[in-house]
Scaffold this active site. Structure first.
Site, PDB file in Angstrom:
ATOM      1  N   TYR A  70    -104.576  52.136 107.422  1.00 33.02           N
ATOM      2  CA  TYR A  70    -104.361  52.263 106.015  1.00 33.02           C
ATOM      3  C   TYR A  70    -105.671  53.268 105.608  1.00 33.02           C
ATOM      4  O   TYR A  70    -105.261  53.874 104.760  1.00 33.02           O
ATOM      5  CB  TYR A  70    -104.510  50.886 105.332  1.00 33.02           C
ATOM      6  CG  TYR A  70    -103.318  49.917 105.322  1.00 33.02           C
ATOM      7  CD1 TYR A  70    -102.286  50.361 104.880  1.00 33.02           C
ATOM      8  CD2 TYR A  70    -103.031  49.094 106.415  1.00 33.02           C
ATOM      9  CE1 TYR A  70    -100.741  49.783 104.736  1.00 33.02           C
ATOM     10  CE2 TYR A  70    -101.834  48.400 106.581  1.00 33.02           C
ATOM     11  CZ  TYR A  70    -100.971  48.716 105.801  1.00 33.02           C
ATOM     12  OH  TYR A  70     -99.812  48.301 105.959  1.00 33.02           O
ATOM     13  N   HIS A 123     -94.278  46.118  97.004  1.00 31.40           N
ATOM     14  CA  HIS A 123     -94.939  45.894  98.240  1.00 31.40           C
ATOM     15  C   HIS A 123     -96.452  46.358  98.090  1.00 31.40           C
ATOM     16  O   HIS A 123     -96.838  46.579  99.227  1.00 31.40           O
ATOM     17  CB  HIS A 123     -94.072  46.931  99.140  1.00 31.40           C
ATOM     18  CG  HIS A 123     -92.720  46.604  99.420  1.00 31.40           C
ATOM     19  ND1 HIS A 123     -91.923  47.368 100.128  1.00 31.40           N
ATOM     20  CD2 HIS A 123     -92.103  45.383  99.257  1.00 31.40           C
ATOM     21  CE1 HIS A 123     -90.595  46.714 100.310  1.00 31.40           C
ATOM     22  NE2 HIS A 123     -90.746  45.735  99.674  1.00 31.40           N
ATOM     23  N   CYS A 151    -116.121  40.933 101.752  1.00 31.97           N
ATOM     24  CA  CYS A 151    -116.042  40.467 100.430  1.00 31.97           C
ATOM     25  C   CYS A 151    -117.665  40.013 100.192  1.00 31.97           C
ATOM     26  O   CYS A 151    -118.418  39.558 101.205  1.00 31.97           O
ATOM     27  CB  CYS A 151    -115.220  39.433 100.010  1.00 31.97           C
ATOM     28  SG  CYS A 151    -115.558  38.650  98.336  1.00 31.97           S
TER      29      CYS A 151
END
Ligand code: APR
Length: 241
Positions: A70, A123, A151
């Site tokens: 990604y 998506h 996170c």
């Protein structure tokens, strides 16, 4: 189902001032902006197995490989510009307002760069991430992470992308928009991936259905008409001014 071309011979679709339009876009609308389609030879997907980078199982096994993939897609998409088809849909939204429902299977931001404001990314979105665990909402994230991001709560952060086997976003609003539309247009989608490939069948009987792309999609027989041509050539003249 009539196949037609070349693109400059198509009559523009005219709308009354109450009619609603549903536009579904796929990888083909971004192809001319330099983002490879999924079935393209040489596309990013050739170097990876999709089970490895686009499934919950792949994420569980190798999250760093998923982020490498990604990250590359983010860098590639950040450098791309919208083409005439994205811009024409931005202009269509300015003219139709909420009578246009734009739904995309694409995770790039070229519709937004082309001036569209209300885009349903069924998506997910390449430039957003989310925590796997806590309630923090999905957030903008343009980084090409070299290592696994975490996170504030300590859990892993994942791409805000719908992977194979996951439920697409917005299916309830999409269902309402499909029911309400009078004209349904698909641009640049091979018609092989469900549920999007089934939208055209859902509107048959109450909407005029048109496909735009250089070749007939797998679900071509469900459309009233296929306008064969590239998105940048056909979409700008698709609707009467
Ligand atoms: N203009 C319009 N359409 C084009 C163009 C162009 N210039 N170039 C290619 N196309 C068409 C191809 O003919 C093909 O039908 O775009 C389509 C691309 O098909 P796919 O690569 O299968 O993309 P898409 O249908 O969007 O895939 C759906 O599958 O991999 C998953 O989640 C991913 O959202 C994606 C979904």
């Amino acid at each position: 189902m009539p196949l037609a071309g070349p693109s400059h011979l198509f009559a523009p679709l005219s709308l009354t001032d109450r009619q609603r339009v549903f536009v579904l876009t796929g990888a083909g609308i971004s192809a001319e902006s330099g983002i490879r389609t999924f079935r393209d030879a040489g596309g990013l997907w050739e170097k990876y197995r999709f089970e490895e980078v686009a499934s919950p199982e792949g994420w569980a096994a190798h999250p760093e490989v998923v982020w490498r993939f990604y990250g590359q897609r983010r860098l590639q998409a950040a450098a791309c510009l919208p083409n005439a088809a994205h811009q024409a849909l931005g202009a269509l939204e300015r003219s139709l307002g909420e009578r246009l429902f734009l739904c995309t299977q694409n995770v790039d931001d070229l519709h937004e760069k082309g001036g569209s404001v209300r885009v349903c990314h069924m998506h997910g979105e390449l430039f957003r991430s989310r925590c796997e665990v806590c309630a923090r909402p999905p957030f903008e994230d343009r980084a090409a992470h070299a290592s696994l991001p975490r996170c504030e709560c300590g859990a892993r952060v994942r791409p805000h992308i719908v992977w194979f086997g996951e439920v697409p976003f917005g299916m309830d609003v999409i269902a309402r928009a499909l029911e309400a539309c009078d004209v349904f247009v698909t641009i640049g989608s091979s018609g092989a991936v469900y549920p999007a490939a089934g939208f055209v069948a859902a509107v048959r009987g109450h909407a005029r259905t048109v496909y735009v792309g250089p070749e007939a999609p797998d679900n071509a027989s469900a459309f009233d008409e296929c306008r064969l041509g590239r998105a940048s050539e056909v979409v700008p003249g698709l609707f009467a001014a």
